[in-house]
Design a protein around this motif. Structure first.
Motif, PDB file in Angstrom:
ATOM      1  N   ILE A 113      38.565  46.352  44.497  1.00  0.00           N
ATOM      2  CA  ILE A 113      37.943  46.442  45.817  1.00  0.00           C
ATOM      3  C   ILE A 113      38.732  45.552  46.747  1.00  0.00           C
ATOM      4  N   LEU A 114      38.952  46.047  47.942  1.00  0.00           N
ATOM      5  CA  LEU A 114      39.571  45.242  48.992  1.00  0.00           C
ATOM      6  C   LEU A 114      38.656  45.275  50.199  1.00  0.00           C
ATOM      7  N   GLY A 115      38.332  44.108  50.724  1.00  0.00           N
ATOM      8  CA  GLY A 115      37.553  44.024  51.941  1.00  0.00           C
ATOM      9  C   GLY A 115      38.422  43.517  53.083  1.00  0.00           C
ATOM     10  N   THR A 116      38.507  44.311  54.153  1.00  0.00           N
ATOM     11  CA  THR A 116      39.185  43.848  55.363  1.00  0.00           C
ATOM     12  C   THR A 116      38.082  43.462  56.333  1.00  0.00           C
ATOM     13  N   ILE A 117      38.030  42.179  56.665  1.00  0.00           N
ATOM     14  CA  ILE A 117      36.866  41.661  57.371  1.00  0.00           C
ATOM     15  C   ILE A 117      37.292  41.111  58.725  1.00  0.00           C
ATOM     16  N   THR A 154      30.051  40.870  46.516  1.00  0.00           N
ATOM     17  CA  THR A 154      30.846  39.707  46.130  1.00  0.00           C
ATOM     18  C   THR A 154      32.119  39.631  46.975  1.00  0.00           C
ATOM     19  N   THR A 155      32.752  40.789  47.161  1.00  0.00           N
ATOM     20  CA  THR A 155      33.986  40.840  47.951  1.00  0.00           C
ATOM     21  C   THR A 155      33.768  40.358  49.377  1.00  0.00           C
ATOM     22  N   ALA A 156      32.622  40.671  49.933  1.00  0.00           N
ATOM     23  CA  ALA A 156      32.340  40.287  51.321  1.00  0.00           C
ATOM     24  C   ALA A 156      31.839  38.856  51.427  1.00  0.00           C
ATOM     25  N   GLU A 157      31.026  38.445  50.447  1.00  0.00           N
ATOM     26  CA  GLU A 157      30.359  37.154  50.577  1.00  0.00           C
ATOM     27  C   GLU A 157      31.294  35.965  50.344  1.00  0.00           C
ATOM     28  N   LEU A 158      32.188  36.088  49.371  1.00  0.00           N
ATOM     29  CA  LEU A 158      33.021  34.927  49.040  1.00  0.00           C
ATOM     30  C   LEU A 158      33.845  34.443  50.237  1.00  0.00           C
ATOM     31  N   PRO A 159      34.494  35.319  51.000  1.00  0.00           N
ATOM     32  CA  PRO A 159      35.233  34.788  52.157  1.00  0.00           C
ATOM     33  C   PRO A 159      34.348  34.364  53.322  1.00  0.00           C
ATOM     34  N   SER A 180      39.923  40.130  51.262  1.00  0.00           N
ATOM     35  CA  SER A 180      39.584  39.637  49.922  1.00  0.00           C
ATOM     36  C   SER A 180      39.703  40.775  48.931  1.00  0.00           C
ATOM     37  N   VAL A 181      40.111  40.451  47.717  1.00  0.00           N
ATOM     38  CA  VAL A 181      40.232  41.467  46.667  1.00  0.00           C
ATOM     39  C   VAL A 181      39.651  40.941  45.363  1.00  0.00           C
ATOM     40  N   LEU A 182      39.144  41.869  44.575  1.00  0.00           N
ATOM     41  CA  LEU A 182      38.706  41.546  43.217  1.00  0.00           C
ATOM     42  C   LEU A 182      38.677  42.833  42.411  1.00  0.00           C
ATOM     43  N   ALA A 188      46.633  41.838  47.176  1.00  0.00           N
ATOM     44  CA  ALA A 188      46.564  43.252  46.788  1.00  0.00           C
ATOM     45  C   ALA A 188      45.648  43.374  45.581  1.00  0.00           C
ATOM     46  N   THR A 189      44.905  44.475  45.523  1.00  0.00           N
ATOM     47  CA  THR A 189      43.965  44.623  44.402  1.00  0.00           C
ATOM     48  C   THR A 189      44.688  44.649  43.060  1.00  0.00           C
ATOM     49  N   ARG A 190      45.888  45.212  43.046  1.00  0.00           N
ATOM     50  CA  ARG A 190      46.566  45.350  41.746  1.00  0.00           C
ATOM     51  C   ARG A 190      46.934  44.009  41.135  1.00  0.00           C
ATOM     52  N   HIS A 191      46.851  42.948  41.925  1.00  0.00           N
ATOM     53  CA  HIS A 191      47.211  41.638  41.405  1.00  0.00           C
ATOM     54  C   HIS A 191      46.024  40.867  40.832  1.00  0.00           C
ATOM     55  N   VAL A 192      44.877  41.513  40.771  1.00  0.00           N
ATOM     56  CA  VAL A 192      43.726  40.904  40.082  1.00  0.00           C
ATOM     57  C   VAL A 192      43.191  41.813  38.977  1.00  0.00           C
ATOM     58  N   ARG A 193      43.822  42.946  38.766  1.00  0.00           N
ATOM     59  CA  ARG A 193      43.310  43.961  37.825  1.00  0.00           C
ATOM     60  C   ARG A 193      43.022  43.385  36.436  1.00  0.00           C
ATOM     61  N   GLY A 194      41.826  43.584  35.992  1.00  0.00           N
ATOM     62  CA  GLY A 194      41.462  43.151  34.648  1.00  0.00           C
ATOM     63  C   GLY A 194      41.087  41.683  34.555  1.00  0.00           C
ATOM     64  N   SER A 195      41.181  40.955  35.659  1.00  0.00           N
ATOM     65  CA  SER A 195      40.881  39.517  35.646  1.00  0.00           C
ATOM     66  C   SER A 195      39.615  39.220  36.436  1.00  0.00           C
ATOM     67  N   ASN A 196      39.107  38.008  36.279  1.00  0.00           N
ATOM     68  CA  ASN A 196      37.891  37.605  37.000  1.00  0.00           C
ATOM     69  C   ASN A 196      38.206  36.964  38.356  1.00  0.00           C
ATOM     70  N   LEU A 197      39.423  37.175  38.839  1.00  0.00           N
ATOM     71  CA  LEU A 197      39.856  36.503  40.064  1.00  0.00           C
ATOM     72  C   LEU A 197      39.365  37.189  41.330  1.00  0.00           C
ATOM     73  N   CYS A 198      39.150  36.398  42.342  1.00  0.00           N
ATOM     74  CA  CYS A 198      38.999  36.883  43.718  1.00  0.00           C
ATOM     75  C   CYS A 198      40.050  36.161  44.555  1.00  0.00           C
ATOM     76  N   LEU A 199      40.903  36.926  45.232  1.00  0.00           N
ATOM     77  CA  LEU A 199      41.929  36.326  46.094  1.00  0.00           C
ATOM     78  C   LEU A 199      41.566  36.585  47.546  1.00  0.00           C
ATOM     79  N   ILE A 200      41.790  35.579  48.375  1.00  0.00           N
ATOM     80  CA  ILE A 200      41.404  35.672  49.787  1.00  0.00           C
ATOM     81  C   ILE A 200      42.588  35.314  50.677  1.00  0.00           C
ATOM     82  N   GLY A 201      42.816  36.124  51.701  1.00  0.00           N
ATOM     83  CA  GLY A 201      43.834  35.832  52.697  1.00  0.00           C
ATOM     84  C   GLY A 201      43.216  35.710  54.074  1.00  0.00           C
TER      85      GLY A 201
END
Lengths: 348, 348, 348, 348
Positions: free
Chosen positions: B244-248, B155-160, B312-314, B285-298
């Motif tokens: 999880i953090l993906g650096t792509i 999921t971390t890789a595919e969304l971005p 991307s993080v989730l 940062a991963t800590r900013h999605v902890r416990g939530s269903n969010l995926c953030l992408i930069g």
């Protein structure tokens, strides 16, 4: 005091790299710590600043002004970037200087200025400084009086890449260094971003495409590649105190296999006491070098033909800073390079 | 019990993804947990296995054999890989099934066999299974009775990557996914490698070039790239529980800039409740999605012209597992996708 | 904006307790956050200060001076100790105020002065303030306009001790509270002692015999013991973000057994939604209340006849601060006490 | 091999205390590790079990059966409790034995049986065993061939209490030892409760009133108090690998002040290389002894007249296990007690 003792001063002893020098030098049979400086903490015993050192017999902290430079054989300089150059310039010549700051690492004044945002204040010294990646600049370090100790990220990246570039086993383009570092690299100054609550249980990338270690890596790699280098370098902050891991993606030169990379690295470091190449496809962990001056390197094939993955690890405060600084002192003074650096890793 | 309640069973409730479903479903206004299974712990209240859930009114753990499947609307399947397929095959048809294992993710039987080392036991079901990356397979999920919930790394890789490949903004070759995961991804079984003492204060790479999520990523990306894909995927274990953090690292298509990538992603996810694209050059940062269903992408430019870096993080247990599973349940049942998933991130 | 919405202002929203209020109020069906203040960060969106909140629709940070107090129903005050009293004094009356600082907790002006080293600036308000330990001062809170929300350590100590002192089941002398807290209790200001490197992988005691929560605990316990109290309170810093655990050593009253203590506590909290007493001899862990408004209490016999050991845990940012503040708001406004506080614990 | 070398065998080298012996002995100028045993891992190099030791020249792991006991001067026994006694009994006499298990610590067979749930299998050896709290049983250790190395919790509790009980400065009743330990004390076996995810970011008490170290503490304290002892001992698990901190609550003897306690302890340990008493009211932190054989002790007045608080810290794997074992070996062999134990603490 023994007549064979090395009289040592540490400038900036109230930071982590200063304390780490004191820890490691406690195991060096010839080291005599004669002076410790810390401008704001002058007058205090070091044990007040670093309670873990309170029981050892160490000089009281003084200001740099109060330093008796003439009585020292070696000075380790653990001062902040940018302020170091003026201070070293102002010191009387005599002692060998191992500088742990970034001030004398970049040889090109224009590159220095572009990277650090101001003109260098001691260009004449920079010309004399020798880059202190011990394993690859040993001959020059031997003759140096001013050693520019490499950065922690840069050491992690350079050790696995240099032999491969030198032997033309990898392509100089397309190198990606995905690096992960513990928090101690950020120093001991109180910063919100380094608070336990801000760091624990999370990770993030920072300084992407702009980190100041990038030109240093490129300058060093260019020395061995014989051509200008441009690399991708992405640092990440890890929720741990010590350790750096570099995951390095490389493209193989024509006709070269990942096994060739492994063979080359294993050969290049066969006689080195601190750099060890793991069996092919084995990969190192930072926790297995903690507290030691070791750098471990692994080589792994990629799923993509024509590519390979290198992983290198070290303790950023030891081989990435104070340990390599002592190694350089040993080289400069013609001593056994291993003195003071035989600590086995602390695990768990 | 309200007549509009969704009657839910969770198979394998004694693992982390099972417990996470119970946590999240506590906020779902229509969810009624009717059955929880755990073979070895059958007969115990869930609160004995997970003390954090002891105060809630929940069914006692039973064996799968004892399950009244007919009384359920939805089954979440949190069973181990490889054993899941036989169990789902043996269940009476009726309830919608959201499977969190890897068993129904790979459509090609030969690829499944090559990846997992044994022939698939329920090929006829695999043909009916729909891949559950909610944002990109929504229409198919709506009509599915069996959803193969994606892996956390994937999921971390595919969304971005999906929108960029779909729009041909990046080259399909040379994609490198350097991924970093918390330890909860390894599950709750007692394993030496997951001990606190073995994990804390250190990092390492693992499964390099061989991790089983790689074919899953490639299958999904190929769906949108319109051609077979081959990527470099390197997982690392982080000293943290969740995230999880993906650096792509990607290569731009001709004439495309990093800003174009950002514009594309921002547009693609503008109306999505859980996927958010940060301002250009901002990194999550991963800590900013902890416990939530969010995926953030930069999205960030590289120093190398023609390349870019995505981050991307989730939370691997939420958007990477149980949260996305609930999102898929909502889609399957025609509910508001956000139900039960509005928890704001827990920080610090 | 719904006509039944509660219009809320948060003073000092750039600290951890402010951010935690925003997190929790996101689940409160009637809460409408109308104003957020932060003196130095005024003008910024909260998401710039707390990236985990960037995607939510929230008011921009303003200075207290710019606040429209008349438009608010409730003000949460998350300002530093000592500066709070003057600010609350200066605000127009009208909104209910829940103060998370220590300023209005001590009723005796002399004790306040001895504890905080300066005279109180708003004694007339202190007389009107009600101590906000929700479960035990509920009736008074209902009628209050100014609630002094208890400290995190104090809540941990008071909840298990109050019923026992009230019923005279333990001796008032010799109570020892050995408390252990996560780092978030130290706030978000940059302090060397709170750096990751200084905190991780280690523990220490601090504020021994002098911590400012001690008089607060004693004042509250005295309310229920019906006599002055003097306790031993020893706080320790733990390498974790959230959570407090109190290990409390008590001496039994004549003829009383540890089972009697358990029976008393279980009875006292039987109908409370947030305080739960575990089965006799079971002991709670902080990780099982993380992110929730729960306080869990265990009772255990000692090896020493006539003594017993109580263990209580809570999340210092929730039941120890922002969660209890919302609970108090619900009480003051006559709402269901559980609104906005139903989050299940986050584990792992 | 030098003629002055001490030939050492380590039984049970695949656990943390075994690996820690190997780490520390690397700094011992006379130690020669000749044999390493590990039943299930026999045949492997130690570096395969502990990668941090892979680069050192060490014997391959063998089974105990294959051991050449006659060729050894000293055996360190790091085997599990209960199985150790039979194995030591079966070994040919000759080498000095330092046993790190609990098997020979309790002198009273009935107490052993009550504590461990089975009769002792080697009572005749237990009579010959000497308790190895180096600083206080030194004369007996000097003459011993079998040393029962103390537990980690017990060392932490005994060092601060023994001088005070001996001098009758504190009351023997009412001593409360609230102890906090890192996870490495639980060993390297895969246990769910020791998983990173189960331990990180949380704390809890365990073994309350029943922990097996309690009788050991009481037996030792009784030796110096001259009367039977009964103490309250409450262990807690901390989210860190190494370190123990004991917070000890004591009642002063009539006419005695906390300053008297400090004076007594400072005097008792003035000449000890590893036990250090901090200035009055100063308190130690576990992170300041990490990796070293040090025990630091602080003395603080209580708010309650007639009471005082002691805090002691040590590294459970060093002074609490393998370091004290080497110290005992040095004593048994008449060597300088500090050999192999001069490592300065690793911080950060």
């Amino acid at each position: 005091m023994s007549s064979t003792g090395i009289r040592i001063g540490i400038l900036g002893a109230s930071g982590y790299t200063g304390a780490e020098l004191v820890r490691l030098l406690g195991d060096h049979p010839q080291a005599e710590i004669r002076a410790l400086t810390a401008e704001r903490q002058a007058g205090k015993p070091l044990g007040e600043v670093f309670p873990q050192l309170a029981i050892y017999d160490l000089p009281t902290l003084v200001k740099i002004d109060e330093l008796d430079v003439g009585g020292l054989d070696v000075i380790f300089c653990c001062l902040p970037h940018a302020t170091t150059q003026a201070i070293i310039k102002s010191l009387p010549r005599g002692p060998k200087i191992i500088d742990l700051s970034a001030d004398f690492r970049l040889r090109d004044p224009a590159l220095y200025e572009a990277t650090y945002g101001h003109a260098h204040q001691a260009l004449e010294l920079q010309e004399q400084a020798v880059y202190g990646l011990s394993e690859h600049y040993r001959d020059a370090i031997r003759k140096a009086w001013l050693v520019a100790n490499p950065g922690c990220y840069t050491t992690t990246a350079e050790l696995p890449l240099i032999p491969l570039l030198k032997e033309r086993l990898i392509q100089p383009e397309g190198i990606i260094i995905d690096a992960k570092s513990g928090v101690s690299g950020a120093g001991r100054d109180a910063k919100q971003g380094s608070l336990f609550t801000e760091v624990t249980e999370g990770i993030h990338a920072y300084g992407v495409a702009t980190h100041r270690h990038t030109p240093e890596i490129e300058q060093c790699l260019a020395d061995f590649a014989g051509r200008p280098m441009r690399v991708t370098f992405t640092p990440h902050l890890m929720p741990m105190s010590r350790g750096i891991l570099g995951t390095i993606y490389v493209r193989l030169a024509a006709g070269i296999s990942p096994e060739d990379l492994h063979r080359c690295l294993a050969g290049a470091y066969a006689d080195e006491p601190f750099v060890h190449v793991l069996p092919f496809k084995s990969l190192p962990a930072t926790r297995h070098v903690r507290g030691s001056n070791l750098c471990l390197i692994g080589v792994h094939p990629s799923r993509i033909p024509g590519e390979a993955i290198l992983v290198s690890v070290l303790d950023n405060l030891v081989k990435g800073a104070s340990g390599q600084a002592i190694q350089n002192m040993n080289i400069v003074l013609g001593l056994d390079e291993r003195l003071g650096l035989s600590q086995r890793p602390l695990f768990p």
